[in-house]
Scaffold this active site. Structure first.
Site, PDB file in Angstrom:
ATOM      1  N   LYS A  13       0.936   4.190  -2.613  1.00 35.65           N
ATOM      2  CA  LYS A  13       0.673   5.562  -2.384  1.00 35.65           C
ATOM      3  C   LYS A  13       1.839   6.589  -2.823  1.00 35.65           C
ATOM      4  O   LYS A  13       1.642   7.772  -3.001  1.00 35.65           O
ATOM      5  CB  LYS A  13       0.238   5.731  -0.936  1.00 35.65           C
ATOM      6  CG  LYS A  13      -1.124   5.238  -0.588  1.00 35.65           C
ATOM      7  CD  LYS A  13      -2.212   5.950  -1.332  1.00 35.65           C
ATOM      8  CE  LYS A  13      -3.400   5.403  -1.799  1.00 35.65           C
ATOM      9  NZ  LYS A  13      -4.307   6.178  -2.448  1.00 35.65           N
ATOM     10  N   TYR A  59       0.857  -1.219   0.115  1.00 40.50           N
ATOM     11  CA  TYR A  59      -0.285   0.122  -0.048  1.00 40.50           C
ATOM     12  C   TYR A  59       0.872   1.268  -0.148  1.00 40.50           C
ATOM     13  O   TYR A  59       0.727   2.112  -0.718  1.00 40.50           O
ATOM     14  CB  TYR A  59      -0.840  -0.135   1.196  1.00 40.50           C
ATOM     15  CG  TYR A  59      -1.675   1.086   1.445  1.00 40.50           C
ATOM     16  CD1 TYR A  59      -2.994   1.449   0.703  1.00 40.50           C
ATOM     17  CD2 TYR A  59      -1.393   2.197   2.354  1.00 40.50           C
ATOM     18  CE1 TYR A  59      -3.825   2.691   0.908  1.00 40.50           C
ATOM     19  CE2 TYR A  59      -1.971   3.473   2.442  1.00 40.50           C
ATOM     20  CZ  TYR A  59      -3.383   3.706   1.813  1.00 40.50           C
ATOM     21  OH  TYR A  59      -4.107   4.907   1.987  1.00 40.50           O
TER      22      TYR A  59
HETATM   23  N1  LIG Z   1      -9.011   6.968   5.525  1.00 45.17           N
HETATM   24  C1  LIG Z   1      -8.035   7.288   5.735  1.00 45.17           C
HETATM   25  O1  LIG Z   1      -7.442   7.191   6.978  1.00 45.17           O
HETATM   26  C2  LIG Z   1      -6.884   7.496   4.666  1.00 45.17           C
HETATM   27  C3  LIG Z   1      -5.333   7.819   4.990  1.00 45.17           C
HETATM   28  C4  LIG Z   1      -4.658   8.123   3.921  1.00 45.17           C
HETATM   29  C5  LIG Z   1      -5.204   7.878   2.671  1.00 45.17           C
HETATM   30  N2  LIG Z   1      -6.303   7.599   2.289  1.00 45.17           N
HETATM   31  C6  LIG Z   1      -6.694   7.493   0.859  1.00 45.17           C
HETATM   32  O2  LIG Z   1      -7.906   8.367   0.749  1.00 45.17           O
HETATM   33  C7  LIG Z   1      -8.604   7.665  -0.344  1.00 45.17           C
HETATM   34  C8  LIG Z   1     -10.281   7.453   0.017  1.00 45.17           C
HETATM   35  O3  LIG Z   1     -10.085   6.715   1.150  1.00 45.17           O
HETATM   36  P1  LIG Z   1     -11.283   6.363   2.061  1.00 45.17           P
HETATM   37  O4  LIG Z   1     -10.721   6.286   3.387  1.00 45.17           O
HETATM   38  O5  LIG Z   1     -12.369   7.158   1.749  1.00 45.17           O
HETATM   39  O6  LIG Z   1     -11.552   4.686   1.739  1.00 45.17           O
HETATM   40  P2  LIG Z   1     -12.961   4.037   1.619  1.00 45.17           P
HETATM   41  O7  LIG Z   1     -13.952   4.565   2.650  1.00 45.17           O
HETATM   42  O8  LIG Z   1     -12.648   2.576   1.940  1.00 45.17           O
HETATM   43  O9  LIG Z   1     -13.543   4.419   0.324  1.00 45.17           O
HETATM   44  C9  LIG Z   1     -12.823   4.078  -0.914  1.00 45.17           C
HETATM   45  C10 LIG Z   1     -13.709   4.271  -2.060  1.00 45.17           C
HETATM   46  O10 LIG Z   1     -13.011   3.696  -3.235  1.00 45.17           O
HETATM   47  C11 LIG Z   1     -13.853   2.854  -3.945  1.00 45.17           C
HETATM   48  N3  LIG Z   1     -13.007   1.662  -4.442  1.00 45.17           N
HETATM   49  C12 LIG Z   1     -12.333   1.047  -4.000  1.00 45.17           C
HETATM   50  N4  LIG Z   1     -12.046  -0.071  -4.773  1.00 45.17           N
HETATM   51  C13 LIG Z   1     -12.591   0.103  -5.915  1.00 45.17           C
HETATM   52  C14 LIG Z   1     -12.634  -0.343  -7.216  1.00 45.17           C
HETATM   53  N5  LIG Z   1     -12.050  -1.775  -7.538  1.00 45.17           N
HETATM   54  N6  LIG Z   1     -13.407   0.159  -8.185  1.00 45.17           N
HETATM   55  C15 LIG Z   1     -14.175   1.425  -8.033  1.00 45.17           C
HETATM   56  N7  LIG Z   1     -14.254   1.958  -6.853  1.00 45.17           N
HETATM   57  C16 LIG Z   1     -13.357   1.289  -5.898  1.00 45.17           C
HETATM   58  C17 LIG Z   1     -14.672   2.309  -2.789  1.00 45.17           C
HETATM   59  O11 LIG Z   1     -15.915   1.577  -3.437  1.00 45.17           O
HETATM   60  P3  LIG Z   1     -16.863   0.649  -2.522  1.00 45.17           P
HETATM   61  O12 LIG Z   1     -17.474   1.559  -1.426  1.00 45.17           O
HETATM   62  O13 LIG Z   1     -17.618   0.152  -3.354  1.00 45.17           O
HETATM   63  O14 LIG Z   1     -15.973  -0.355  -2.058  1.00 45.17           O
HETATM   64  C18 LIG Z   1     -14.911   3.653  -2.120  1.00 45.17           C
HETATM   65  O15 LIG Z   1     -15.923   4.466  -2.798  1.00 45.17           O
HETATM   66  C19 LIG Z   1      -8.029   6.435  -0.754  1.00 45.17           C
HETATM   67  O16 LIG Z   1      -7.231   6.765  -1.847  1.00 45.17           O
HETATM   68  C20 LIG Z   1      -7.012   6.226   0.307  1.00 45.17           C
HETATM   69  O17 LIG Z   1      -6.052   5.457   0.021  1.00 45.17           O
HETATM   70  C21 LIG Z   1      -7.381   7.382   3.432  1.00 45.17           C
END
Ligand SMILES: NC(=O)c1ccc[n+]([C@@H]2O[C@H](COP(=O)([O-])OP(=O)(O)OC[C@H]3O[C@@H](n4cnc5c(N)ncnc54)[C@H](OP(=O)(O)O)[C@@H]3O)[C@@H](O)[C@H]2O)c1
Length: 255
Positions: free
Chosen positions: A144, A140
């Protein structure tokens, strides 16, 4: 008002960004992995203009997402938000690394591009030797770092686009988990600000932001030789070359 496409906007930070931007009166296009998730996305952001469906772990579906986006017309901003964490390394590689590359190459060039990274990228390694050999060795954190490499390559090559990366913090989404310590609102405000703000501090390129603050990123992302190697490996894997500015206008029209 701006038109913005947000990948992975069925849940988490993507959905929150979409709600915020639609609430400000912007035209928002959602994206979800399948029709069911698309309906869910639209229910949660009723003000959105449209939902594009496609699974970003599949290159052909990812290409279709780009073609559908182009059929809707040019966007002012694209937020490359979709991401995965606790899944197989292969899926991490396809969704977090390859999909943003494919979509960047094939979607008609917007004015602003925003790539969701993570502070975990600081401990990542570009790990390019395993792109073709063994993608199960790509973590991961590596993925990133890849989006920051892509972001910085775009910033260098497309001088007419603002291309920036964002670390949203560790926030309580499905990915971050309930106990995540950082502020959820701050977790999406930087990407929405970069997408639409007229502040001079948002109209910049080649930066990595945390909570609207220009922050330090992994120096591998600024290495031009490494950027070029990254782009050429992505081209070999996907069959899609990274477009020079002049070529991009032609490429996006290919069905
Ligand atoms: N949350 C954190 O603490 C954090 C920290 C650092 C970076 N980030 C980054 O921020 C971004 C958003 O994260 P988040 O926390 O909002 O994660 P999340 O709640 O898991 O949401 C991820 C989104 O991506 C979609 N997705 C995943 N795989 C997919 C696929 N194969 N095709 C189409 N859509 C897909 C998911 O769809 P489904 O709902 O259908 O699965 C969901 O809408 C990510 O890039 C993550 O790496 C998050």
């Amino acid at each position: 008002m701006a038109r913005i496409l947000i990948t992975g906007s069925a849940d988490g930070l993507g959905q929150l960004s979409a709600k915020s931007l639609a609430g400000q009166g912007h035209q928002v296009v959602l994206h979800a992995r399948n029709a069911e998730r698309g309906r869910y996305a639209k229910q949660n952001v009723p003000g959105a203009e449209h939902v594009i469906v496609g699974d970003l772990s599949d290159i052909d579906e990812t290409k279709n997402v780009a073609y559908e986006a182009n059929a809707l017309g040019r966007f002012d901003a694209v937020i490359h938000n979709a991401g995965v964490y606790r899944v197989s390394p292969k899926e991490i590689f396809m969704v977090n690394t390859i999909a943003p590359y494919v979509l960047t190459c094939l979607i008609q060039k917007p004015k602003r591009l925003i790539y969701l990274s993570s502070n975990m990228h600081l401990h990542g390694d570009a790990n390019l030797e395993n792109f073709k050999k063994d993608s199960s060795r790509i973590s991961y954190s590596d993925s990133k770092l890849h989006v920051v490499i892509l972001c910085m390559a775009v910033a260098r090559k497309w001088r007419d686009v603002f291309s920036n990366a964002v670390d949203p913090g560790w926030v309580p989404t499905r990915m971050g988990g309930r106990g995540a310590p950082d502020d959820l609102q701050k977790g999406y405000e930087t990407q929405t600000w970069l997408a639409v703000s007229n502040d001079s501090s948002a109209k910049v390129s080649g930066r990595y932001f945390h909570h609207r603050t220009d922050s330090r990123f992994n120096p591998q992302a600024g290495d031009v030789v490494l950027q070029e190697r990254f782009l050429s490996l992505c081209r070999d894997i996907t069959g899609i070359p990274f477009p020079n500015s002049w070529l991009h206008e032609e490429l996006h029209t290919i069905p």
